[in-house]
Design an enzyme around this catalytic site. Structure first.
Site, PDB file in Angstrom:
ATOM      1  N   ALA A   1      -1.742   5.925   1.470  1.00 25.77           N
ATOM      2  CA  ALA A   1      -2.960   5.108   1.550  1.00 25.77           C
ATOM      3  C   ALA A   1      -3.057   4.484   2.935  1.00 25.77           C
ATOM      4  O   ALA A   1      -2.079   4.407   3.673  1.00 25.77           O
ATOM      5  CB  ALA A   1      -2.937   4.029   0.477  1.00 25.77           C
TER       6      ALA A   1
ATOM      7  N   ARG B   1      -4.787   4.680  -8.375  1.00 28.96           N
ATOM      8  CA  ARG B   1      -4.275   5.969  -8.864  1.00 28.96           C
ATOM      9  C   ARG B   1      -4.398   6.055 -10.377  1.00 28.96           C
ATOM     10  O   ARG B   1      -4.802   7.077 -10.936  1.00 28.96           O
ATOM     11  CB  ARG B   1      -2.796   6.127  -8.477  1.00 28.96           C
TER      12      ARG B   1
ATOM     13  N   LEU C   1       0.863  -1.181   0.000  1.00 27.94           N
ATOM     14  CA  LEU C   1       0.000   0.000   0.000  1.00 27.94           C
ATOM     15  C   LEU C   1       0.901   1.232   0.000  1.00 27.94           C
ATOM     16  O   LEU C   1       1.898   1.273   0.721  1.00 27.94           O
ATOM     17  CB  LEU C   1      -0.885   0.030   1.247  1.00 27.94           C
ATOM     18  N   ASP C   2       0.541   2.239  -0.801  1.00 27.96           N
ATOM     19  CA  ASP C   2       1.319   3.477  -0.831  1.00 27.96           C
ATOM     20  C   ASP C   2       1.356   4.115   0.555  1.00 27.96           C
ATOM     21  O   ASP C   2       0.411   3.956   1.338  1.00 27.96           O
ATOM     22  CB  ASP C   2       0.704   4.474  -1.820  1.00 27.96           C
ATOM     23  N   PRO C   3       2.412   4.877   0.863  1.00 33.68           N
ATOM     24  CA  PRO C   3       2.505   5.521   2.183  1.00 33.68           C
ATOM     25  C   PRO C   3       1.290   6.380   2.523  1.00 33.68           C
ATOM     26  O   PRO C   3       0.868   6.412   3.687  1.00 33.68           O
ATOM     27  CB  PRO C   3       3.771   6.370   2.064  1.00 33.68           C
TER      28      PRO C   3
END
Length: 372
Positions: free
Chosen positions: A54, A227, A50-52
């Site tokens: 998110a 995204r 997971l992106d930072p």
């Protein structure tokens, strides 16, 4: 379901899955590192990056359960996302550099046709910008449901020649990425509204900028970049778009309702209640039938050996309710042609040992996953 509290010694190695709530600002690797410190064990792995920025569901596997990391990564996901129409960035979210912007306004129109999508209506007065109806936005988003091609973003953890794409992107290098097939099973739109971005000292360029904000829930296959979905919707509508917020609400059977924050897990550790947050390893295989092995079969499985249909016929089929053995096969069921679906195998003490699958060529049951 969360289990009742009971003592768990800190020096004992934990086997199972914790459904962690990843908070904003942490990478998935940060979560694993912090859990290693909290639980005092090294064998821990996460089940999907997971992106930072998110947040949300991040199942983390411990001990023997790390063997199912690849399985959990393959499960479908669900996300709650916020799409901003009118802004395009290099990262496809609001953390990146703005590449272009276009004021977006919502308006009403009685008659629509497909040719209208992504085009401004004629004759509208100031302010200048891109005018869309809610119906145009909804119809556009519907085009992204099903099997679609998606080009992974440069700012991603995918590797090319040993280099992560985001490392290359930070160096100003962009390389061609091949499109990948993904599947989006559902997109539910909760709200579409005009929104003016608040004043921000960090980004004066976007202060008080008018956009259209879309709140939506997306169910999708592994490998889907939300995204990029937001970016592609904006491109199709002609105004550009990016993601401003993302919460992962489900990974397979794991959902937000059963997540634990790192601080909560630390509190459970201090109170010797860690097993309250632990899902047993076999919980991810509950769609498979279960077999309790007899002593002969258990010895074979302990050594990773195959099992013949004859040996399996002498074992006991289980219906598992709260771990209680309640029934066994009739002789007729035992003599029928083996069920070719994989099986969960348990020892005499109802300890989970392995998942076996039937090999028609070898005429025997063989190990698919071992959890010894």
């Amino acid at each position: 379901m969360r289990q009742g509290a009971f003592f768990f010694a800190e020096e004992e190695i934990m086997d199972g899955i914790i459904n962690v709530y990843k908070e904003r600002g942490f990478t998935s690797h940060d979560v694993v590192a912090k859990l290693r410190g909290i639980l005092h064990q090294k064998k821990i792995g996460h089940t999907g990056t997971l992106d930072p920025d998110a947040e949300g569901v991040l199942p983390v596997c411990l001990g023997k359960a790390t063997k199912v990391c690849d399985l959990l990564t393959d499960w479908d996901k669900e996300y709650s996302a916020t799409l901003l129409l009118g802004i395009t960035t290099d990262t496809q979210d609001m953390t990146g550099t703005v590449l272009k912007k276009c004021p977006v306004f919502l308006h009403e129109r009685n008659s629509l046709d497909d040719a209208d999508i992504a085009h401004e209506p004629q004759g509208l007065s100031e302010p200048d910008g891109h005018y869309l109806t809610e119906d145009e936005i909804r119809r556009c988003i519907e085009h992204f449901i099903g099997e679609i091609e998606q080009i992974p973003p440069m700012y991603s953890a995918l590797k090319v020649n040993g280099k992560k794409l985001y490392e290359l992107a930070r160096q100003g290098v962009e390389i061609e990425r091949k499109p990948r097939m993904i599947h989006i099973s559902e997109i539910r739109i909760a709200r579409i509204q005009e929104h003016t971005l608040p004043h921000s000292s960090d980004n004066e360029e976007l202060s008080e900028f008018p956009v259209a904000e879309v709140q939506m829930t997306v169910k999708c296959s592994k490998g889907t970049y939300i995204r990029t979905l937001c970016h592609d919707i904006g491109e199709k509508l002609g105004c550009g778009g990016c993601m401003s917020a993302l919460v992962r609400t489900a990974v397979g059977p794991f959902s937000l309702t059963d997540t634990w924050r790192l601080s909560e897990i630390e509190e459970l550790r201090d109170e010797n209640r860690l097993k309250e947050c632990l899902h047993q390893t076999d919980s991810v295989f509950m769609d498979l039938k279960a077999v309790q092995l007899n002593p002969e079969a258990e010895r074979l499985v302990q050594n990773g050996n195959p099992l013949s249909p004859e040996i399996m016929s002498r074992c006991t089929m289980m219906e598992d309710f709260d771990g209680i053995l309640i029934d066994s096969c009739s002789q007729a069921e035992q003599n029928r042609k083996p069920d070719l679906k994989p099986l969960r195998l348990y020892g005499q003490g109802l300890n989970f040992l392995a998942v076996y699958e039937y090999n028609e060529e070898k005429h025997s049951w063989r190990a698919r996953k071992m959890f010894l």
